[in-house]
Design a protein around this motif. Sequence first.
Motif, PDB file in Angstrom:
ATOM      1  N   HIS A 186      20.122  48.039  20.975  1.00 47.98           N
ATOM      2  CA  HIS A 186      21.125  48.786  21.725  1.00 47.98           C
ATOM      3  C   HIS A 186      21.932  47.803  22.564  1.00 47.98           C
ATOM      4  O   HIS A 186      21.803  46.576  22.394  1.00 47.98           O
ATOM      5  CB  HIS A 186      20.466  49.865  22.591  1.00 47.98           C
ATOM      6  N   ARG A 188      22.514  49.397  32.013  1.00 49.37           N
ATOM      7  CA  ARG A 188      22.293  50.811  32.302  1.00 49.37           C
ATOM      8  C   ARG A 188      23.433  51.676  31.772  1.00 49.37           C
ATOM      9  O   ARG A 188      24.564  51.207  31.615  1.00 49.37           O
ATOM     10  CB  ARG A 188      22.151  51.033  33.820  1.00 49.37           C
ATOM     11  N   GLU A 189      23.102  52.936  31.531  1.00 50.19           N
ATOM     12  CA  GLU A 189      24.133  53.919  31.258  1.00 50.19           C
ATOM     13  C   GLU A 189      24.935  54.151  32.543  1.00 50.19           C
ATOM     14  O   GLU A 189      24.520  53.742  33.634  1.00 50.19           O
ATOM     15  CB  GLU A 189      23.492  55.244  30.809  1.00 50.19           C
ATOM     16  N   GLU A 190      26.073  54.817  32.423  1.00 54.78           N
ATOM     17  CA  GLU A 190      26.909  55.051  33.602  1.00 54.78           C
ATOM     18  C   GLU A 190      26.180  55.838  34.681  1.00 54.78           C
ATOM     19  O   GLU A 190      26.443  55.665  35.871  1.00 54.78           O
ATOM     20  CB  GLU A 190      28.191  55.789  33.196  1.00 54.78           C
ATOM     21  N   ASP A 191      25.238  56.702  34.271  1.00 52.06           N
ATOM     22  CA  ASP A 191      24.513  57.503  35.259  1.00 52.06           C
ATOM     23  C   ASP A 191      23.286  56.788  35.809  1.00 52.06           C
ATOM     24  O   ASP A 191      22.547  57.352  36.614  1.00 52.06           O
ATOM     25  CB  ASP A 191      24.107  58.862  34.679  1.00 52.06           C
ATOM     26  N   LEU A 248      18.778  51.278  29.712  1.00 50.62           N
ATOM     27  CA  LEU A 248      18.743  51.353  28.263  1.00 50.62           C
ATOM     28  C   LEU A 248      17.366  50.961  27.748  1.00 50.62           C
ATOM     29  O   LEU A 248      16.766  49.994  28.217  1.00 50.62           O
ATOM     30  CB  LEU A 248      19.797  50.447  27.650  1.00 50.62           C
ATOM     31  N   ASN A 295      14.435  55.601  24.650  1.00 51.28           N
ATOM     32  CA  ASN A 295      15.260  56.703  25.157  1.00 51.28           C
ATOM     33  C   ASN A 295      15.597  57.700  24.053  1.00 51.28           C
ATOM     34  O   ASN A 295      15.862  58.875  24.336  1.00 51.28           O
ATOM     35  CB  ASN A 295      16.558  56.167  25.769  1.00 51.28           C
ATOM     36  N   ARG A 296      15.586  57.260  22.804  1.00 52.58           N
ATOM     37  CA  ARG A 296      15.911  58.172  21.705  1.00 52.58           C
ATOM     38  C   ARG A 296      14.847  59.240  21.519  1.00 52.58           C
ATOM     39  O   ARG A 296      15.069  60.211  20.811  1.00 52.58           O
ATOM     40  CB  ARG A 296      16.140  57.390  20.421  1.00 52.58           C
ATOM     41  N   ARG A 342      15.931  63.665  29.383  1.00 52.87           N
ATOM     42  CA  ARG A 342      16.829  62.614  29.841  1.00 52.87           C
ATOM     43  C   ARG A 342      17.321  62.890  31.260  1.00 52.87           C
ATOM     44  O   ARG A 342      17.439  61.972  32.081  1.00 52.87           O
ATOM     45  CB  ARG A 342      18.026  62.476  28.887  1.00 52.87           C
ATOM     46  N   SER A 356      15.602  55.797  38.026  1.00 53.80           N
ATOM     47  CA  SER A 356      16.609  54.875  38.555  1.00 53.80           C
ATOM     48  C   SER A 356      17.064  55.300  39.947  1.00 53.80           C
ATOM     49  O   SER A 356      17.320  54.443  40.803  1.00 53.80           O
ATOM     50  CB  SER A 356      17.800  54.770  37.607  1.00 53.80           C
TER      51      SER A 356
END
Length: 301
Positions: free
Chosen positions: A51, A198-201, A205, A209-210, A217, A224
């Motif tokens: 990723h 990290r994701e925006e929120d 990663l 996570n999948r 989620r 975090s």
Amino acid sequence: MARGKQPAKAHRAPKVRRAVVTYTVADFESAFWPDEQPVDNAVVMTMGALHAGHAALIRAARKQVGPEGRVAVTVFVNPLQFGAGEDLERYPRSLDEDVQLAEEAGADVVFAPTADEVYPNGEPQVRLAAGPMGERFEGATRPGHFDGVLTVVAKLLHITDPDFAFFGEKDAQQLAIVQRMTADLDFDVEIVGVPTIREEDGLALSSRNRYLSEEDRAHALALSKALFAGRDAAAQGPKAVREAAAAVLDTAEGVTLDYLALIDPHDFVEAADDFQGEAVLAVAATVGSTRLIDNVRLICR
């Protein structure tokens, strides 16, 4: 025999930038070292399911060795680091997509061996031991995990023979133990940590996570948020860091906490209440059926 860091190794530069996929040690060596021109080389070790976090590692490796250097990416789901009942069989495998991401990020060669290629004599009877650093936190929850990690890292370092090896700071304990292994055992390589992506929120990663449902989620964001709250309290000292992070997790839904710890990154022991300096605030928890880890680095005053 112990040896100091040597001058640039007389390894060989790739003829093309497009990533070559190899499955055996012999093919890897042929693809990675096609001529005698001395250049720096780097490796990024992964278990696949790549990723954007892995892409950041590969880009950092490419930047380090420059356009004429070599970057190898290993893709190997190492059975030695999975315990009984863990997710070895269902761990995501997506080699075609992994090769595309690795190539786009700057890899020259992808090494995707089988377990028989990495362990040609069967399950290793002699392994590296992570010692006390490997018995705490993740090691306490997953006994023997870091012994398996160090054994495969050592083997892959021998195979790829890099000047630099890049690891993500998200796996903070792994990074610390690998750095200590190479220092204690005189491996001729520099271990480089790369900040967590990290994701925006704020969700770190992770290949795992999948596994998360949409609801899981949303619940996972508590990890975090807790870490960021602890980091924001760092100026008030270790006690304030722990309390701020714990306050978030105490009210979190769908999260089963394994540990929340403020850690001295040099030896990975719990930081005392009067600790000052750089520390790692780490959390591990199960969200739904998925175990997640995360951490932030901070400065305690």
